[in-house]
Write a protein that holds these residues in place. Structure first.
Motif, PDB file in Angstrom:
ATOM      1  N   GLY A   1     -16.757  -7.949   1.584  1.00  0.00           N
ATOM      2  CA  GLY A   1     -15.640  -7.014   1.571  1.00  0.00           C
ATOM      3  C   GLY A   1     -15.081  -6.829   0.167  1.00  0.00           C
ATOM      4  N   VAL A   2     -14.116  -5.931   0.042  1.00  0.00           N
ATOM      5  CA  VAL A   2     -13.538  -5.623  -1.270  1.00  0.00           C
ATOM      6  C   VAL A   2     -12.457  -6.638  -1.633  1.00  0.00           C
ATOM      7  CG1 VAL A   2     -13.996  -3.157  -1.035  1.00  0.00           C
ATOM      8  CG2 VAL A   2     -11.792  -4.073  -0.288  1.00  0.00           C
ATOM      9  N   VAL A   3     -12.125  -6.679  -2.924  1.00  0.00           N
ATOM     10  CA  VAL A   3     -11.048  -7.538  -3.415  1.00  0.00           C
ATOM     11  C   VAL A   3      -9.757  -6.724  -3.407  1.00  0.00           C
ATOM     12  CG1 VAL A   3     -10.250  -8.960  -5.327  1.00  0.00           C
ATOM     13  CG2 VAL A   3     -12.706  -8.719  -4.897  1.00  0.00           C
ATOM     14  N   LEU A   4      -8.718  -7.294  -2.805  1.00  0.00           N
ATOM     15  CA  LEU A   4      -7.430  -6.610  -2.709  1.00  0.00           C
ATOM     16  C   LEU A   4      -6.424  -7.220  -3.676  1.00  0.00           C
ATOM     17  CD1 LEU A   4      -7.089  -6.446   1.197  1.00  0.00           C
ATOM     18  CD2 LEU A   4      -8.063  -4.707  -0.321  1.00  0.00           C
ATOM     19  N   GLY A   5      -5.469  -6.408  -4.099  1.00  0.00           N
ATOM     20  CA  GLY A   5      -4.350  -6.915  -4.870  1.00  0.00           C
ATOM     21  C   GLY A   5      -3.320  -7.520  -3.929  1.00  0.00           C
ATOM     22  N   GLU A   6      -2.275  -8.114  -4.493  1.00  0.00           N
ATOM     23  CA  GLU A   6      -1.252  -8.757  -3.649  1.00  0.00           C
ATOM     24  C   GLU A   6      -0.450  -7.753  -2.835  1.00  0.00           C
ATOM     25  OE1 GLU A   6       0.581 -12.512  -5.209  1.00  0.00           O
ATOM     26  OE2 GLU A   6      -0.197 -11.750  -7.114  1.00  0.00           O
ATOM     27  N   ASP A   7      -0.579  -6.460  -3.165  1.00  0.00           N
ATOM     28  CA  ASP A   7       0.074  -5.419  -2.368  1.00  0.00           C
ATOM     29  C   ASP A   7      -0.768  -5.007  -1.170  1.00  0.00           C
ATOM     30  OD1 ASP A   7      -1.977  -4.159  -3.672  1.00  0.00           O
ATOM     31  OD2 ASP A   7      -0.755  -2.601  -4.619  1.00  0.00           O
ATOM     32  N   GLY A   8      -1.954  -5.658  -1.007  1.00  0.00           N
ATOM     33  CA  GLY A   8      -2.814  -5.359   0.126  1.00  0.00           C
ATOM     34  C   GLY A   8      -3.709  -4.153  -0.086  1.00  0.00           C
ATOM     35  N   LYS A   9      -3.625  -3.535  -1.274  1.00  0.00           N
ATOM     36  CA  LYS A   9      -4.469  -2.388  -1.586  1.00  0.00           C
ATOM     37  C   LYS A   9      -5.598  -2.818  -2.516  1.00  0.00           C
ATOM     38  CE  LYS A   9      -0.570   0.825  -1.137  1.00  0.00           C
ATOM     39  NZ  LYS A   9       0.299   1.811  -1.834  1.00  0.00           N
TER      40      LYS A   9
END
Length: 687
Positions: A470-478
């Motif tokens: 899966g993709v890597v998300l930032g702490e904002d969930g995006k």
């Protein structure tokens, strides 16, 4: 060797019987269709059902014998080994670390065959027991319940699961691993391990080092990382690079011949605009190396011109044609651009301790011509609006591969078909692993299907896996981006990791204890270890949130916690006042003791290491190894809190050293060290 030859002959005989039965089943099916008499049809249906049942049993027997072969080959001696359809001789005297689960599967599969010959080949179901539920044993055989259902459904017998379990226990061969067996509950067989086995296995491990469980060596190609020339590596390349490297390390430790391949994006239309831009910006590039260190900016400049300037676009397309036809100046410009990119990639690979062999898309240029010719000769290509396409299956459903574009050019489909053919036929790979993001699942599935359809890929002797993530998300969930919305560059990410790890070490005042060289080693170990472990400790099929704050915590399942724990474990022997460098000599005079329940719990946790590796080699999910590392460290912490290794008086003077317990410390450090090596973590003596 004779015993192994007999075994191979037996397996070949099994395969022959299975093939004959399959043919008989098919013949019976044909009779069912042609025979219109109800009575005869019923007889044939019954016969067909029996044949299918026998076929299933024989196929299970073949699978069981192959698995038992793997488990027994690593034993001390195979003298007298003589497998048959209903019985496999299991080595009973084992004093090395082996996959306990595989050994028990063999043991109980053999017992089921002896107890119930009609079910010979039924693979035993073995599960480990939670370490905190020791009263239920260490492992369980849970086959009795499913066998009781088979007796009732197929044979009309009402044997209870407990009765089945008792028969299995009665026919189970003794083993140096097993202390006792108990039938419990609805028909569970609880397996209790022998302490003497654990003592001997751990002692031998300390003497000879950590050895892998036996597997049949294969030639395996791992395709990972795969950045594009003239574009900087970004966080999107991080997962493929880290996961691919760890999978390669795991398979190498298991004894496989591993080819690590970087399938660089180093060919295609974009090089036309790069070459055209290079010619205009640095017309003397053939004689003087141009200052294009910042290829990302150079790429953006050329792309802007390509999108806005029609004359430039025409020149760019001409350069593509010249490049593909082998025009010397275009080739030189292309090589120059590729070399600049390679140097940047290599800096990142060195920082992450990643090893790769490059075979980019350009490598397959001549082979793409050959694959087109091959598919045309086999009549697999069809014309579709000027394109030449290939359907992945004979049913012609789904998305076809575009092998040749309407302008005569090639596509990713072409290069991937050429690559898989090269890898299987020329590299002689038996197993190919593509470590590529989940978005490529449909594409790779079609490539695999097409390769099977045209005879390149043979499921009987080849294995292919798409290790998706899966993709890597930032702490904002995006999706992980910079504040400006740009993709996060990998170099910036690694630099930020170094800065934060140093801040954390200084916060803990490690700079006052460590030398500058030791502090730098600790900084790099923590920074790169945290970034890798944060990725690997999550199930790769899921997205995960990237957070430096969380990954730098020294509590919980983090790299920092594990690295600190490892360093503390290593310091115990060092602080004992005894010389444990000559551990063989000490083992000759002191035996490991497992009398305390926490000693025994730690020993059993260490013995699970081969099981963990075997499981990961099947599903390629590395977070299981991370969870095991955390389990080892927390179990060690329990042991250390309850079992004194070094006793001191009030003045701090050492009055007693428990060598047996320090042996357990050293064994724990050895297992963790091998786990860290597979995960790409670099442990250090001082942190």
């Amino acid at each position: 060797m004779n015993s192994l030859k007999r075994e191979v002959d037996t397996l070949n005989e099994l395969e022959h019987i299975i093939n004959e039965l399959r043919a008989q089943v098919e013949r019976t099916k044909q009779h069912e269709i042609l025979n219109e008499q109800d009575e005869e049809l019923t007889k044939l249906q019954l016969e067909n059902m029996k044949l299918k049942h026998r076929l299933a049993i024989l196929e299970r027997a073949l699978e069981a014998e192959e698995q038992c072969t793997m488990a027994t080959t690593n034993s001390k001696s195979l003298d007298g080994y003589s497998p048959s359809l209903t019985s496999v001789l299991i080595p009973t005297e084992i004093d090395q670390m082996i996959s306990i689960s595989d050994h028990l599967i063999c043991l109980f599969t053999n017992a089921i065959a002896k107890a119930f010959p009609s079910l010979a080949g039924t693979l035993a179901i073995i599960t480990p027991v939670n370490a905190n539920a020791a009263k239920f044993g260490d492992y369980q055989c849970n086959s009795a319940m499913s066998l009781a259902k088979i007796f009732k459904a197929d044979l009309g017998s009402n044997k209870s699961p407990r009765d089945v379990a008792r028969e299995i226990v009665k026919h189970t061969t003794s083993s140096s691993l097993i202390d006792k067996l108990e039938v419990a509950g609805a028909g569970f067989i609880n397996v209790f391990l022998k302490k003497s086995y654990a003592i001997n296995a751990l002692s031998n491990m300390l003497r000879m080092g950590v050895k892998p469980p036996y597997v049949k060596p294969q030639r395996i190609l791992v395709d990972f990382s795969s950045p594009n020339i003239a574009k900087e590596m970004h966080v999107g390349h991080l997962r493929s690079t880290i996961i691919g490297e760890s999978i390669s390390r795991l398979l190498e430790f298991l004894g496989h011949d591993v080819l690590r391949v970087n399938h660089l994006g180093d060919w295609g239309t974009q090089f036309g605009m790069l070459i055209a831009h290079l010619e205009e910006r640095f017309p003397n590039f053939l004689n003087e190396s141009p200052p294009i260190g910042d290829l990302q900016a150079f790429y953006k400049e050329s792309k802007k011109r390509f999108d806005e300037d029609e004359e430039f676009k025409k020149r760019a397309y001409n350069r593509v044609v010249e490049l593909q036809s082998g025009e010397m100046n275009s080739i030189k410009a292309w090589k120059l651009i590729c070399d600049v990119s390679r140097k940047e990639f290599q800096r990142i690979y060195e920082r992450l301790d990643v090893t790769l062999s490059e075979k980019g898309e350009s490598f397959y240029q001549s082979r793409m011509i050959e694959i087109v010719k091959f598919l045309e000769e086999k009549n697999f290509l069809e014309l579709d609006e000027g394109r030449k396409i290939m359907w992945p299956t004979d049913e012609k459903v789904g998305i076809p591969l575009t092998i040749v574009k309407s302008d005569g050019g090639f596509t990713y489909d072409t290069s991937d078909m050429a690559a898989i053919r090269y890898r299987l036929e020329e590299e002689k790979a038996e197993w190919i692993i593509y470590v590529v993001d989940a978005g490529q699942h449909t594409h790779l599935k079609n490539v695999f299907s097409a390769a099977k359809r045209c005879g390149i890929l043979d499921s009987c002797c080849h294995r292919v896996d798409h290790v998706q993530f899966g993709v890597v998300l930032g702490e904002d969930g995006k999706k992980f981006k910079t504040r400006s919305g740009d993709t996060v560059k990998l170099t910036d990410l690694l630099d930020e990791g170094l800065k934060r790890s140093l801040d954390k070490l200084i916060e803990k005042e490690r700079d006052k204890i460590l030398t500058p060289e030791e502090l730098k080693s600790a900084q790099e170990s923590v920074a790169y270890g945290c970034i890798k472990y944060a990725d690997l400790s999550h199930n790769r099929t899921n997205e995960y949130v990237f957070s430096f704050d969380k990954m730098l915590e020294d509590r919980g399942n983090t790299a920092v916690y594990l690295l600190y724990a490892y360093t503390r474990i290593c310091s115990i022997a060092r602080n004992s006042g005894k010389d444990f460098s000559e551990i063989n000599r000490l083992l000759d005079t002191v035996e490991i003791s497992l009398e305390h329940e926490k000693e025994w719990k730690l020993a059993k946790t260490l013995l699970k290491f081969p099981d963990i590796l075997m499981k990961i080699s099947k599903d390629l999910l590395l977070h299981i190894l991370c969870e095991y590392c955390y389990e080892v460290c927390t179990t060690f912490s329990e042991f250390y809190d309850n079992c004194y290794c070094i006793e001191k008086d009030k003045s701090g003077a050492i009055i007693k050293v428990n060598c047996s317990r320090i042996f357990l410390c050293e064994a724990t450090a050895s297992i963790l060290r091998e786990c860290f090596n597979i995960l790409g973590l670099k442990p250090i003596d001082k942190i």
